[in-house]
Motif scaffolding. Structure first.
Motif, PDB file in Angstrom:
ATOM      1  N   ALA A   9      10.590 -11.869  21.182  1.00  0.00           N
ATOM      2  CA  ALA A   9      12.151 -12.616  20.996  1.00  0.00           C
ATOM      3  C   ALA A   9      11.938 -13.989  21.854  1.00  0.00           C
ATOM      4  CB  ALA A   9      12.940 -11.874  21.726  1.00  0.00           C
ATOM      5  N   ALA A  10      11.088 -14.004  22.686  1.00  0.00           N
ATOM      6  CA  ALA A  10      10.943 -15.477  23.319  1.00  0.00           C
ATOM      7  C   ALA A  10      10.161 -16.397  22.358  1.00  0.00           C
ATOM      8  CB  ALA A  10      10.259 -15.404  24.486  1.00  0.00           C
ATOM      9  N   VAL A  11       9.197 -16.044  21.670  1.00  0.00           N
ATOM     10  CA  VAL A  11       8.325 -17.024  20.759  1.00  0.00           C
ATOM     11  C   VAL A  11       9.369 -17.073  19.656  1.00  0.00           C
ATOM     12  CG1 VAL A  11       6.639 -16.818  19.362  1.00  0.00           C
ATOM     13  CG2 VAL A  11       6.148 -16.246  21.564  1.00  0.00           C
ATOM     14  N   GLU A  12      10.060 -15.949  19.009  1.00  0.00           N
ATOM     15  CA  GLU A  12      11.039 -16.385  17.855  1.00  0.00           C
ATOM     16  C   GLU A  12      12.124 -17.506  18.361  1.00  0.00           C
ATOM     17  OE1 GLU A  12      10.597 -12.572  15.048  1.00  0.00           O
ATOM     18  OE2 GLU A  12      12.309 -12.945  16.127  1.00  0.00           O
ATOM     19  N   SER A  13      12.716 -17.326  19.449  1.00  0.00           N
ATOM     20  CA  SER A  13      13.773 -18.227  19.893  1.00  0.00           C
ATOM     21  C   SER A  13      13.207 -19.489  19.970  1.00  0.00           C
ATOM     22  CB  SER A  13      14.152 -17.707  21.330  1.00  0.00           C
ATOM     23  OG  SER A  13      14.927 -16.331  20.864  1.00  0.00           O
ATOM     24  N   GLN A  14      12.000 -19.615  20.438  1.00  0.00           N
ATOM     25  CA  GLN A  14      11.203 -21.063  20.670  1.00  0.00           C
ATOM     26  C   GLN A  14      11.309 -21.573  19.403  1.00  0.00           C
ATOM     27  OE1 GLN A  14      10.912 -21.626  23.835  1.00  0.00           O
ATOM     28  NE2 GLN A  14       9.248 -23.331  24.238  1.00  0.00           N
ATOM     29  N   VAL A  66      12.641 -27.735  30.137  1.00  0.00           N
ATOM     30  CA  VAL A  66      13.458 -26.490  30.089  1.00  0.00           C
ATOM     31  C   VAL A  66      13.252 -25.331  29.301  1.00  0.00           C
ATOM     32  CG1 VAL A  66      15.918 -25.614  29.935  1.00  0.00           C
ATOM     33  CG2 VAL A  66      15.849 -27.983  30.710  1.00  0.00           C
ATOM     34  N   PHE A  67      12.904 -25.810  27.986  1.00  0.00           N
ATOM     35  CA  PHE A  67      12.657 -24.680  27.100  1.00  0.00           C
ATOM     36  C   PHE A  67      11.009 -24.494  27.139  1.00  0.00           C
ATOM     37  CE2 PHE A  67      16.773 -26.322  25.796  1.00  0.00           C
ATOM     38  CZ  PHE A  67      17.424 -25.083  26.007  1.00  0.00           C
ATOM     39  N   GLY A  68      10.140 -25.242  27.463  1.00  0.00           N
ATOM     40  CA  GLY A  68       8.653 -25.350  27.454  1.00  0.00           C
ATOM     41  C   GLY A  68       8.482 -24.302  28.534  1.00  0.00           C
ATOM     42  N   SER A  69       9.311 -24.623  29.780  1.00  0.00           N
ATOM     43  CA  SER A  69       9.232 -23.406  30.802  1.00  0.00           C
ATOM     44  C   SER A  69       9.677 -22.060  30.422  1.00  0.00           C
ATOM     45  CB  SER A  69       9.804 -24.062  32.224  1.00  0.00           C
ATOM     46  OG  SER A  69       9.313 -25.430  32.408  1.00  0.00           O
ATOM     47  N   LEU A  70      10.692 -22.076  29.983  1.00  0.00           N
ATOM     48  CA  LEU A  70      11.415 -20.773  29.504  1.00  0.00           C
ATOM     49  C   LEU A  70      10.449 -19.712  29.112  1.00  0.00           C
ATOM     50  CD1 LEU A  70      13.958 -19.064  29.998  1.00  0.00           C
ATOM     51  CD2 LEU A  70      14.592 -20.198  28.047  1.00  0.00           C
ATOM     52  N   ILE A  71       9.912 -20.202  27.958  1.00  0.00           N
ATOM     53  CA  ILE A  71       9.101 -19.209  27.311  1.00  0.00           C
ATOM     54  C   ILE A  71       7.752 -18.801  27.980  1.00  0.00           C
ATOM     55  CG2 ILE A  71       7.758 -21.040  26.257  1.00  0.00           C
ATOM     56  CD1 ILE A  71       7.203 -19.487  23.687  1.00  0.00           C
ATOM     57  N   GLY A  91       1.632 -26.589  34.482  1.00  0.00           N
ATOM     58  CA  GLY A  91       1.719 -26.953  33.163  1.00  0.00           C
ATOM     59  C   GLY A  91       2.449 -28.368  32.816  1.00  0.00           C
ATOM     60  N   LEU A  92       3.717 -28.484  33.551  1.00  0.00           N
ATOM     61  CA  LEU A  92       4.472 -29.753  33.466  1.00  0.00           C
ATOM     62  C   LEU A  92       3.486 -30.789  33.982  1.00  0.00           C
ATOM     63  CD1 LEU A  92       7.968 -28.605  34.332  1.00  0.00           C
ATOM     64  CD2 LEU A  92       7.272 -29.008  32.178  1.00  0.00           C
ATOM     65  N   ILE A 132       0.773 -23.089  19.546  1.00  0.00           N
ATOM     66  CA  ILE A 132      -0.579 -22.799  20.575  1.00  0.00           C
ATOM     67  C   ILE A 132      -0.213 -22.033  21.792  1.00  0.00           C
ATOM     68  CG2 ILE A 132      -1.367 -24.372  22.555  1.00  0.00           C
ATOM     69  CD1 ILE A 132      -1.061 -26.791  20.975  1.00  0.00           C
ATOM     70  N   LEU A 133       1.018 -21.818  22.104  1.00  0.00           N
ATOM     71  CA  LEU A 133       1.663 -20.948  23.143  1.00  0.00           C
ATOM     72  C   LEU A 133       1.501 -19.576  22.704  1.00  0.00           C
ATOM     73  CD1 LEU A 133       4.921 -22.893  24.625  1.00  0.00           C
ATOM     74  CD2 LEU A 133       2.790 -22.214  26.024  1.00  0.00           C
ATOM     75  N   ALA A 134       1.974 -19.515  21.480  1.00  0.00           N
ATOM     76  CA  ALA A 134       2.005 -17.963  20.785  1.00  0.00           C
ATOM     77  C   ALA A 134       0.413 -17.584  20.849  1.00  0.00           C
ATOM     78  CB  ALA A 134       2.372 -18.050  19.327  1.00  0.00           C
ATOM     79  N   GLN A 135      -0.377 -18.429  20.265  1.00  0.00           N
ATOM     80  CA  GLN A 135      -1.868 -18.114  20.425  1.00  0.00           C
ATOM     81  C   GLN A 135      -2.282 -17.826  21.600  1.00  0.00           C
ATOM     82  OE1 GLN A 135      -4.738 -20.983  18.659  1.00  0.00           O
ATOM     83  NE2 GLN A 135      -5.300 -19.537  17.286  1.00  0.00           N
ATOM     84  N   HIS A 136      -1.957 -18.684  22.675  1.00  0.00           N
ATOM     85  CA  HIS A 136      -2.428 -18.400  23.938  1.00  0.00           C
ATOM     86  C   HIS A 136      -2.243 -16.992  24.476  1.00  0.00           C
ATOM     87  CE1 HIS A 136      -3.592 -19.553  28.152  1.00  0.00           C
ATOM     88  NE2 HIS A 136      -2.518 -18.949  28.579  1.00  0.00           N
ATOM     89  N   TYR A 137      -0.824 -16.535  24.288  1.00  0.00           N
ATOM     90  CA  TYR A 137      -0.389 -15.485  24.822  1.00  0.00           C
ATOM     91  C   TYR A 137      -0.570 -14.299  23.726  1.00  0.00           C
ATOM     92  CZ  TYR A 137       1.655 -17.875  28.725  1.00  0.00           C
ATOM     93  OH  TYR A 137       1.865 -18.713  30.031  1.00  0.00           O
ATOM     94  N   ASN A 138      -1.249 -14.493  22.666  1.00  0.00           N
ATOM     95  CA  ASN A 138      -1.293 -13.695  21.623  1.00  0.00           C
ATOM     96  C   ASN A 138      -0.006 -12.861  21.361  1.00  0.00           C
ATOM     97  OD1 ASN A 138      -2.848 -12.136  19.580  1.00  0.00           O
ATOM     98  ND2 ASN A 138      -3.485 -10.469  21.061  1.00  0.00           N
ATOM     99  N   VAL A 139       0.952 -13.677  20.991  1.00  0.00           N
ATOM    100  CA  VAL A 139       2.382 -13.069  20.908  1.00  0.00           C
ATOM    101  C   VAL A 139       2.752 -13.413  19.366  1.00  0.00           C
ATOM    102  CG1 VAL A 139       4.716 -12.736  21.257  1.00  0.00           C
ATOM    103  CG2 VAL A 139       2.987 -12.686  22.983  1.00  0.00           C
ATOM    104  N   ALA A 140       2.689 -13.049  18.245  1.00  0.00           N
ATOM    105  CA  ALA A 140       3.082 -13.389  16.812  1.00  0.00           C
ATOM    106  C   ALA A 140       2.501 -14.764  16.531  1.00  0.00           C
ATOM    107  CB  ALA A 140       4.710 -13.379  16.948  1.00  0.00           C
ATOM    108  N   PRO A 141       1.338 -14.932  16.567  1.00  0.00           N
ATOM    109  CA  PRO A 141       1.016 -16.498  16.251  1.00  0.00           C
ATOM    110  C   PRO A 141       0.855 -16.709  14.722  1.00  0.00           C
ATOM    111  CG  PRO A 141      -0.895 -14.917  16.733  1.00  0.00           C
ATOM    112  CD  PRO A 141       0.259 -14.182  17.202  1.00  0.00           C
TER     113      PRO A 141
END
Length: 309
Positions: free
Chosen positions: A94-99, A136-141, A164-165, A272-281
């Motif tokens: 859900a976090a990745v899709e919302s992003q 804000v949203f880059g940190s949230l995911i 990261g920031l 990049i984030l989805a691939q890094h965390y292996n969540v729905a890339p």
């Protein structure tokens, strides 16, 4: 609409050129990765530094503007999260899709394109949108995925977000530029010519890199990707328009820039984030591909509309 479409076509033509180079493997994935690094760490950073060094924080920061963008984007984020939960997704997916639903390609596509199409006065509003997305949203995911896996919030998560920031060259270049302007430091001619010359490579380099990276993506799970693209290209800019023009009464020009920035396709850093965390890339990859293809018309339509505000 046709006039704006003709103005945006060269930008998308550069993306298409990069896509063709990637598909034919004239530009390999390794070459694309190095071009992206050059643009991200050098060319785009130089452009953002030059832009922000010629501004002041008072010119850039507008509380009403920021609140309007955060309220609209946060609302769409929550709506996309609810839709994900209704479709049986967990917290991480859900976090990745919302992003995907709210984070557009402001850095690589928005900064060069909107400044050229809407004028140099668009620099401040675009940088505010970019900063809100990253901070804000880059940190949230990161918080949601890491916290969801650990089952709790911990200082380590906040340290990861903070580092990261601090390591993000776009944030660093904007902060350095605004600090330079705030301190009223002289801008020596050789330095100005250097960052101008290096920054000039950002627009063609970024657009070509977007296209070349799209060549490695495939349209799997088309229904999911189409739904996320609809959120990004239609729902997000519509919510931002309502928030900026009705709820917060932002001045027409910065509101128009904000809406145009919100209409941009899904950003590559989400993948990049989805691939890094292996969540729905694969889902994110398809969303980037479909939303970028559809944005040729949708972004042109939005820019045509906001130009008339």
């Amino acid at each position: 609409m046709l006039a704006v479409l003709l103005k945006t076509l060269p930008f998308f033509a550069l993306i298409g050129l990069g896509y063709g180079a990637g598909r034919t493997r004239f530009f390999t994935p390794e070459a694309t990765a190095y071009l992206t690094k050059f643009v991200f760490y050098f060319a785009l950073s130089a452009m953002l530094f030059r832009f922000s060094a010629n501004l002041s924080l008072a010119e850039v920061f507008d509380t009403r503007f920021v609140l309007a963008y955060l309220a609209a984007t946060g609302s769409v984020y929550l709506l996309a999260t609810a839709v994900s939960f209704l479709r049986g997704r967990g917290v991480e997916e859900a976090a990745v899709e919302s992003q995907c639903a709210v984070i557009g390609n402001v850095g690589f596509l928005g900064v060069p394109m909107l400044v050229l199409l809407l004028g140099e006065a668009a620099i401040g509003p675009v940088m505010m949108v970019l900063a809100a997305d990253l901070i804000v949203f880059g940190s949230l995911i990161v918080i949601l995925i890491t916290g969801g896996r650990d089952g709790r919030m911990s200082p380590a998560i906040l340290r990861t977000v903070g580092l990261g920031l601090l390591k993000n060259p776009m944030i660093v270049s904007i902060v350095l530029g605004l600090s330079w302007a705030a301190l009223d430091l002289p801008f020596p001619t050789p330095l100005e010519e250097f960052v101008t010359l290096l920054g000039a490579a950002a627009t063609p380099g970024a657009l070509f890199a977007i296209g070349a990276s799209l060549a490695t993506k495939s349209a799997v799970r088309v229904y999911d990707a189409a739904l996320l693209s609809l959120f990004k290209l239609v729902v997000h800019p519509a919510a931002v328009a309502f928030s900026a023009l009705v709820l917060f009464d932002v001045a027409p020009y910065p509101a128009g820039v904000m809406i145009a920035a919100a209409s941009l396709p899904v950003a590559g850093n989400v993948f990049i984030l989805a691939q890094h965390y292996n969540v729905a890339p694969q889902r994110v990859s398809a969303s980037i591909l479909i939303s970028t293809a559809a944005s040729v018309l949708s972004v042109s339509a939005v820019i045509a509309w906001v130009s008339a505000l």
